[in-house]
Design an enzyme around this catalytic site. Structure first.
Site, PDB file in Angstrom:
ATOM      1  N   TRP A 189       0.856  -1.188   0.000  1.00  0.00           N
ATOM      2  CA  TRP A 189       0.000   0.000   0.000  1.00  0.00           C
ATOM      3  C   TRP A 189       0.887   1.231   0.000  1.00  0.00           C
ATOM      4  O   TRP A 189       1.893   1.276   0.712  1.00  0.00           O
ATOM      5  CB  TRP A 189      -0.907   0.053   1.237  1.00  0.00           C
ATOM      6  CG  TRP A 189      -1.676   1.342   1.304  1.00  0.00           C
ATOM      7  CD1 TRP A 189      -2.808   1.667   0.615  1.00  0.00           C
ATOM      8  CD2 TRP A 189      -1.341   2.512   2.072  1.00  0.00           C
ATOM      9  NE1 TRP A 189      -3.195   2.954   0.902  1.00  0.00           N
ATOM     10  CE2 TRP A 189      -2.305   3.498   1.793  1.00  0.00           C
ATOM     11  CE3 TRP A 189      -0.297   2.826   2.957  1.00  0.00           C
ATOM     12  CZ2 TRP A 189      -2.284   4.768   2.375  1.00  0.00           C
ATOM     13  CZ3 TRP A 189      -0.256   4.088   3.530  1.00  0.00           C
ATOM     14  CH2 TRP A 189      -1.253   5.035   3.248  1.00  0.00           C
ATOM     15  N   GLU A 230      -3.097  -3.036  -2.400  1.00  0.00           N
ATOM     16  CA  GLU A 230      -4.202  -2.448  -1.641  1.00  0.00           C
ATOM     17  C   GLU A 230      -4.550  -1.050  -2.152  1.00  0.00           C
ATOM     18  O   GLU A 230      -3.709  -0.161  -2.204  1.00  0.00           O
ATOM     19  CB  GLU A 230      -3.822  -2.359  -0.162  1.00  0.00           C
ATOM     20  CG  GLU A 230      -4.908  -1.744   0.716  1.00  0.00           C
ATOM     21  CD  GLU A 230      -4.493  -1.658   2.168  1.00  0.00           C
ATOM     22  OE1 GLU A 230      -5.296  -1.189   2.984  1.00  0.00           O
ATOM     23  OE2 GLU A 230      -3.350  -2.066   2.487  1.00  0.00           O
ATOM     24  N   LYS A 232      -7.068   2.555  -2.228  1.00  0.00           N
ATOM     25  CA  LYS A 232      -7.674   3.476  -1.284  1.00  0.00           C
ATOM     26  C   LYS A 232      -8.408   4.551  -2.063  1.00  0.00           C
ATOM     27  O   LYS A 232      -7.996   4.919  -3.167  1.00  0.00           O
ATOM     28  CB  LYS A 232      -6.608   4.107  -0.375  1.00  0.00           C
ATOM     29  CG  LYS A 232      -7.170   4.761   0.875  1.00  0.00           C
ATOM     30  CD  LYS A 232      -6.057   5.141   1.840  1.00  0.00           C
ATOM     31  CE  LYS A 232      -6.639   5.639   3.158  1.00  0.00           C
ATOM     32  NZ  LYS A 232      -5.564   6.033   4.110  1.00  0.00           N
ATOM     33  N   ASP A 263      -9.899  -3.239   1.778  1.00  0.00           N
ATOM     34  CA  ASP A 263     -10.006  -2.637   3.103  1.00  0.00           C
ATOM     35  C   ASP A 263     -11.330  -1.907   3.154  1.00  0.00           C
ATOM     36  O   ASP A 263     -11.566  -0.976   2.381  1.00  0.00           O
ATOM     37  CB  ASP A 263      -8.835  -1.670   3.326  1.00  0.00           C
ATOM     38  CG  ASP A 263      -8.813  -1.056   4.714  1.00  0.00           C
ATOM     39  OD1 ASP A 263      -9.871  -0.576   5.170  1.00  0.00           O
ATOM     40  OD2 ASP A 263      -7.743  -1.029   5.349  1.00  0.00           O
ATOM     41  N   HIS A 266     -11.585   1.873   2.931  1.00  0.00           N
ATOM     42  CA  HIS A 266     -10.925   2.559   1.824  1.00  0.00           C
ATOM     43  C   HIS A 266     -11.855   2.847   0.658  1.00  0.00           C
ATOM     44  O   HIS A 266     -11.381   3.094  -0.451  1.00  0.00           O
ATOM     45  CB  HIS A 266      -9.734   1.724   1.333  1.00  0.00           C
ATOM     46  CG  HIS A 266      -8.556   1.782   2.243  1.00  0.00           C
ATOM     47  ND1 HIS A 266      -7.323   1.272   1.896  1.00  0.00           N
ATOM     48  CD2 HIS A 266      -8.408   2.307   3.489  1.00  0.00           C
ATOM     49  CE1 HIS A 266      -6.475   1.468   2.893  1.00  0.00           C
ATOM     50  NE2 HIS A 266      -7.116   2.082   3.865  1.00  0.00           N
ATOM     51  N   HIS A 290      -8.693  -6.346   4.741  1.00  0.00           N
ATOM     52  CA  HIS A 290      -8.323  -5.541   5.890  1.00  0.00           C
ATOM     53  C   HIS A 290      -9.629  -5.047   6.494  1.00  0.00           C
ATOM     54  O   HIS A 290     -10.312  -4.206   5.912  1.00  0.00           O
ATOM     55  CB  HIS A 290      -7.442  -4.359   5.485  1.00  0.00           C
ATOM     56  CG  HIS A 290      -5.994  -4.705   5.389  1.00  0.00           C
ATOM     57  ND1 HIS A 290      -5.013  -3.766   5.185  1.00  0.00           N
ATOM     58  CD2 HIS A 290      -5.352  -5.900   5.497  1.00  0.00           C
ATOM     59  CE1 HIS A 290      -3.831  -4.359   5.164  1.00  0.00           C
ATOM     60  NE2 HIS A 290      -4.011  -5.651   5.335  1.00  0.00           N
ATOM     61  N   ASP A 298     -12.485   7.200   6.025  1.00  0.00           N
ATOM     62  CA  ASP A 298     -11.549   6.193   6.499  1.00  0.00           C
ATOM     63  C   ASP A 298     -10.943   6.636   7.823  1.00  0.00           C
ATOM     64  O   ASP A 298      -9.926   7.302   7.859  1.00  0.00           O
ATOM     65  CB  ASP A 298     -10.456   5.988   5.447  1.00  0.00           C
ATOM     66  CG  ASP A 298      -9.374   5.044   5.939  1.00  0.00           C
ATOM     67  OD1 ASP A 298      -8.273   5.093   5.403  1.00  0.00           O
ATOM     68  OD2 ASP A 298      -9.643   4.274   6.865  1.00  0.00           O
ATOM     69  N   ASP A 300     -10.533   4.346  10.537  1.00  0.00           N
ATOM     70  CA  ASP A 300      -9.875   3.201  11.180  1.00  0.00           C
ATOM     71  C   ASP A 300     -10.282   2.997  12.625  1.00  0.00           C
ATOM     72  O   ASP A 300      -9.454   2.815  13.510  1.00  0.00           O
ATOM     73  CB  ASP A 300      -8.351   3.322  11.072  1.00  0.00           C
ATOM     74  CG  ASP A 300      -7.856   3.087   9.649  1.00  0.00           C
ATOM     75  OD1 ASP A 300      -8.108   1.999   9.126  1.00  0.00           O
ATOM     76  OD2 ASP A 300      -7.233   3.986   9.070  1.00  0.00           O
TER      77      ASP A 300
END
Length: 422
Positions: A189, A230, A232, A263, A266, A290, A298, A300
């Site tokens: 990433w 990955e 985003k 993810d 993302h 993820h 995003d 997290d």
């Protein structure tokens, strides 16, 4: 009646409830051992790493909120926290490392110079615990990421630096998988992108493709390592355009036989990663997950058992995709007890998979294929009120870990005895 007897009695009642719908709870409890989750090491120390004693987040679109006491200050403390986390989780987990978590002996080893020897301690640690490792190139928090570009940089020296870093990370990953006897996933990433108007999107994407081709040029046996890329939607400092978009990486993964990393933090808030799983697996062999909790964008946050996580788990179980989906976590919250965040997030993910396994899929699919959509919806709603918690507590009991809310007191004690004394 003691707590163990209460759990067993509740489980017997739940087993009969689910049996009425053709669901074998004993088989589900056994199958849960197939759900291996790769714990992200960076929750222990807020993505600081141990490249140097004063490591803090630098350039590259990473930001952690909070300053709860007890952050891991070194690798020994990190391993202590990880052992505590795993002692509170049923089943067997993996560990996902970033490249900034090597054992560098107090020396500054730049990222284009890292070697297997800097991670042999982690390999030995994992071997002692009978667990697998996964790995990530760390293309952020470095002076050569401060202008917002790494693998897609137009500065050739910078681009070559990051290509070499990814090459070395892949070699380390392959050695991890070889020594541990379990394929290690290497995930790439990058934070590359532009905060405002960008007129040469194509130029940066062409450079990213060139860099990936160079970094992935050497093939490693799949029994040792697997490559993932990955995407985003945006990142801090890359709000206008992210070079490694989902369209870019999905195309690259399909063309080059790589895993696509999904993810769920993302994507646009209205997109569902659960819907993407079966779509991507029509064209790639495997998917890396993820799992996080995006709040609006995003952010997290710690994973909780919500509809989004449930859909991801349900899609995997309904389609028998467990052997094609690698499950990992990716959140970092420094505003609460970090060990507690791990345990809550991992348990929530495990619970989503258990609920998916307890679904009377055959009946629901029959309703669907015969146009009985009211019946399908009604049964899905009925299953939400079945005694899932009793099956979960029994699974924890069988694994000799705290059931129900007992893990809270365990973490409070660890906070008092260990974290607050750092």
């Amino acid at each position: 009646m003691d707590k163990r007897e209460l759990i067993e009695k509740a489980y017997e009642l739940a087993r009969e409830q689910y049996k009425a719908f053709g669901v074998d709870t004993d088989a589900v409890v056994d199958k849960m051992n197939d759900v291996q989750i790769s714990l992200h090491c960076w929750q222990t120390d807020d993505v600081g790493g141990f490249e140097r004693p004063d490591a803090e987040l630098g350039g590259g679109g990473i930001q952690v909120t909070g300053n709860f006491p007890g952050k891991a200050q070194n690798i020994d403390q990190m391993r202590q926290d990880l052992d505590k986390v795993m002692s509170l989780l049923p089943g067997k987990q993996r560990l996902n490392l970033h490249a900034i978590y090597g054992e560098f002996g107090g020396q500054l080893v730049d990222r284009d110079q890292i070697e297997v020897k800097h991670f042999q301690g982690w390999i030995d640690w994992a071997k002692q615990r009978g667990m697998g490792l996964d790995f990530n190139a760390t293309c952020f928090s470095h002076p050569k990421a401060d202008d917002g570009y790494t693998l897609s940089s137009k500065n050739e020296d910078v681009r070559r630096f990051w290509v070499e870093h990814v090459k070395r990370c892949r070699a380390i990953t392959a050695e991890m998988g070889k020594q541990l006897g379990s394929p290690s996933v290497h995930n790439t990433w990058i934070p590359d992108g532009s905060k405002d108007e960008l007129v040469d999107r194509n130029g940066h994407r062409a450079l990213l493709k060139k860099s990936l081709d160079e970094a992935f040029a050497h093939d490693y046996p799949r029994e040792f390592m697997l490559d993932a890329v990955e995407s985003k939607l945006f990142g801090i400092g890359a709000e206008f355009m992210t070079v490694g978009s989902h369209d870019f990486y999905l195309g690259y993964a399909i063309k080059n036989n790589k895993l696509i990393c999904l993810d769920n933090g993302h994507f646009h808030p209205t997109e569902q990663v659960g819907d993407k799983v079966s779509a991507c697996l029509q064209f790639v062999d495997d998917v890396l997950l993820h799992i996080t909790r995006g709040v609006r964008w995003d952010s997290d946050h710690v994973v909780v058992l919500n509809d989004e996580i449930q859909l991801i788990a349900s899609e995997i179980i309904r389609n028998d995709f467990l052997n094609r989906v690698k499950i990992g976590l990716d959140f970092f919250d420094a505003s609460i007890n970090r060990v507690g965040a791990y345990v809550v997030g991992t348990r929530a993910t495990q619970q989503a998979f258990m609920r998916a396994m307890l679904e009377p899929y055959a009946i629901l699919k029959d309703f669907e294929e015969n146009g009985k959509y009211f019946e399908r919806l009604a049964l899905l709603e009925v299953m939400k009120s079945r005694n899932f918690g009793a099956v979960w507590d029994y699974y924890c009991l069988k694994n000799s870990v705290p059931a129900s809310d007992d893990f809270i007191a365990e973490i409070q004690k660890y906070e008092k005895d260990v974290l607050l004394n750092r």
